[in-house]
Design a protein around this motif. Structure first.
Motif, PDB file in Angstrom:
ATOM      1  N   ASN A 103       0.819  -1.209   0.000  1.00 59.87           N
ATOM      2  CA  ASN A 103       0.000   0.000   0.000  1.00 59.87           C
ATOM      3  C   ASN A 103       0.853   1.260   0.000  1.00 59.87           C
ATOM      4  O   ASN A 103       0.517   2.244  -0.657  1.00 59.87           O
ATOM      5  CB  ASN A 103      -0.956   0.003   1.191  1.00 59.87           C
ATOM      6  CG  ASN A 103      -2.014  -1.060   1.061  1.00 59.87           C
ATOM      7  OD1 ASN A 103      -2.337  -1.484  -0.032  1.00 59.87           O
ATOM      8  ND2 ASN A 103      -2.547  -1.516   2.173  1.00 59.87           N
ATOM      9  N   LYS A 144       2.141   1.749  -3.457  1.00 56.11           N
ATOM     10  CA  LYS A 144       1.057   2.208  -4.320  1.00 56.11           C
ATOM     11  C   LYS A 144       0.830   3.704  -4.122  1.00 56.11           C
ATOM     12  O   LYS A 144       0.673   4.453  -5.084  1.00 56.11           O
ATOM     13  CB  LYS A 144      -0.218   1.430  -3.988  1.00 56.11           C
ATOM     14  CG  LYS A 144      -1.250   1.451  -5.073  1.00 56.11           C
ATOM     15  CD  LYS A 144      -2.449   0.596  -4.713  1.00 56.11           C
ATOM     16  CE  LYS A 144      -2.072  -0.872  -4.680  1.00 56.11           C
ATOM     17  NZ  LYS A 144      -3.219  -1.763  -4.484  1.00 56.11           N
ATOM     18  N   LYS A 145       0.825   4.153  -2.869  1.00 59.43           N
ATOM     19  CA  LYS A 145       0.611   5.577  -2.589  1.00 59.43           C
ATOM     20  C   LYS A 145       1.763   6.430  -3.115  1.00 59.43           C
ATOM     21  O   LYS A 145       1.560   7.571  -3.511  1.00 59.43           O
ATOM     22  CB  LYS A 145       0.405   5.805  -1.101  1.00 59.43           C
ATOM     23  CG  LYS A 145      -0.947   5.294  -0.625  1.00 59.43           C
ATOM     24  CD  LYS A 145      -1.275   5.855   0.731  1.00 59.43           C
ATOM     25  CE  LYS A 145      -2.636   5.423   1.187  1.00 59.43           C
ATOM     26  NZ  LYS A 145      -3.731   6.060   0.475  1.00 59.43           N
ATOM     27  N   ARG A 172       1.904   6.554   8.283  1.00 59.65           N
ATOM     28  CA  ARG A 172       1.442   7.652   7.426  1.00 59.65           C
ATOM     29  C   ARG A 172       2.360   8.861   7.580  1.00 59.65           C
ATOM     30  O   ARG A 172       2.592   9.591   6.620  1.00 59.65           O
ATOM     31  CB  ARG A 172      -0.001   7.999   7.744  1.00 59.65           C
ATOM     32  CG  ARG A 172      -0.958   6.901   7.291  1.00 59.65           C
ATOM     33  CD  ARG A 172      -2.402   7.312   7.456  1.00 59.65           C
ATOM     34  NE  ARG A 172      -3.308   6.252   7.064  1.00 59.65           N
ATOM     35  CZ  ARG A 172      -3.706   6.017   5.820  1.00 59.65           C
ATOM     36  NH1 ARG A 172      -3.280   6.776   4.836  1.00 59.65           N
ATOM     37  NH2 ARG A 172      -4.544   5.030   5.556  1.00 59.65           N
ATOM     38  N   GLU A 230       7.245  11.756   0.907  1.00 56.40           N
ATOM     39  CA  GLU A 230       6.704  12.624  -0.146  1.00 56.40           C
ATOM     40  C   GLU A 230       7.383  13.992  -0.137  1.00 56.40           C
ATOM     41  O   GLU A 230       7.720  14.529  -1.186  1.00 56.40           O
ATOM     42  CB  GLU A 230       5.190  12.809   0.024  1.00 56.40           C
ATOM     43  CG  GLU A 230       4.373  11.604  -0.357  1.00 56.40           C
ATOM     44  CD  GLU A 230       4.217  11.438  -1.855  1.00 56.40           C
ATOM     45  OE1 GLU A 230       4.709  12.265  -2.642  1.00 56.40           O
ATOM     46  OE2 GLU A 230       3.602  10.434  -2.240  1.00 56.40           O
ATOM     47  N   GLU A 283       4.382  10.596   4.557  1.00 57.89           N
ATOM     48  CA  GLU A 283       4.331  12.036   4.288  1.00 57.89           C
ATOM     49  C   GLU A 283       5.745  12.613   4.191  1.00 57.89           C
ATOM     50  O   GLU A 283       6.032  13.434   3.323  1.00 57.89           O
ATOM     51  CB  GLU A 283       3.553  12.720   5.408  1.00 57.89           C
ATOM     52  CG  GLU A 283       3.238  14.167   5.137  1.00 57.89           C
ATOM     53  CD  GLU A 283       2.371  14.767   6.228  1.00 57.89           C
ATOM     54  OE1 GLU A 283       2.724  15.872   6.690  1.00 57.89           O
ATOM     55  OE2 GLU A 283       1.363  14.139   6.598  1.00 57.89           O
TER      56      GLU A 283
END
Length: 125
Positions: free
Chosen positions: A15, A18-19, A38, A45, A42
């Motif tokens: 997952n 995928k993100k 998460r 990213e 972040e």
């Protein structure tokens, strides 16, 4: 995980990949073997490490990324016989000299988008 703050929820490697829009088998072993919170996602990213930047730039890319770069659906990729990940170079070669199946799939995708736009504008009246 009830009661756990959202940022501390742990995503499975599939997952998380995928993100991030990357092909999981091409990621480093430590990413493949451990979950990612998460908050960590972040951070990846915001400040992508070199491996992530290289994967995004050069691939290999997963099917959703390939389809998006070619402007077709994932099903269109399958119809065209593309089932394996492709590198950026391979995607660029397909874009520069599109085979007949890709031309057909782009036309199909354009028709689908036009119909979706028509329905959306009809609903907004």
């Amino acid at each position: 995980m009830a009661g756990t703050p959202f940022s501390q929820q742990v995503l499975k490697p599939t997952n998380a990949a995928k993100k991030l829009g990357v092909y999981l088998p091409a990621t480093p072993p430590e990413f493949q073997e451990h979950g990612t919170t998460r908050a960590e996602l972040e951070e990846l990213e915001k400040n992508p490490p070199q491996w992530l930047a290289d994967l995004r730039r050069h691939g290999p890319h997963p099917r959703p990324v390939i389809a998006g770069r070619l402007g077709i659906s994932i099903a269109g990729l399958a119809r065209g016989g593309i089932t394996d990940p492709l590198t950026t170079e391979e995607i660029d070669e397909l874009r520069e000299d599109p085979p007949a199946w890709l031309v057909r799939e782009r036309e199909t995708a354009a028709k689908v988008r036009a119909e979706e736009d028509r329905l959306r504008s009809r609903e907004s009246r």
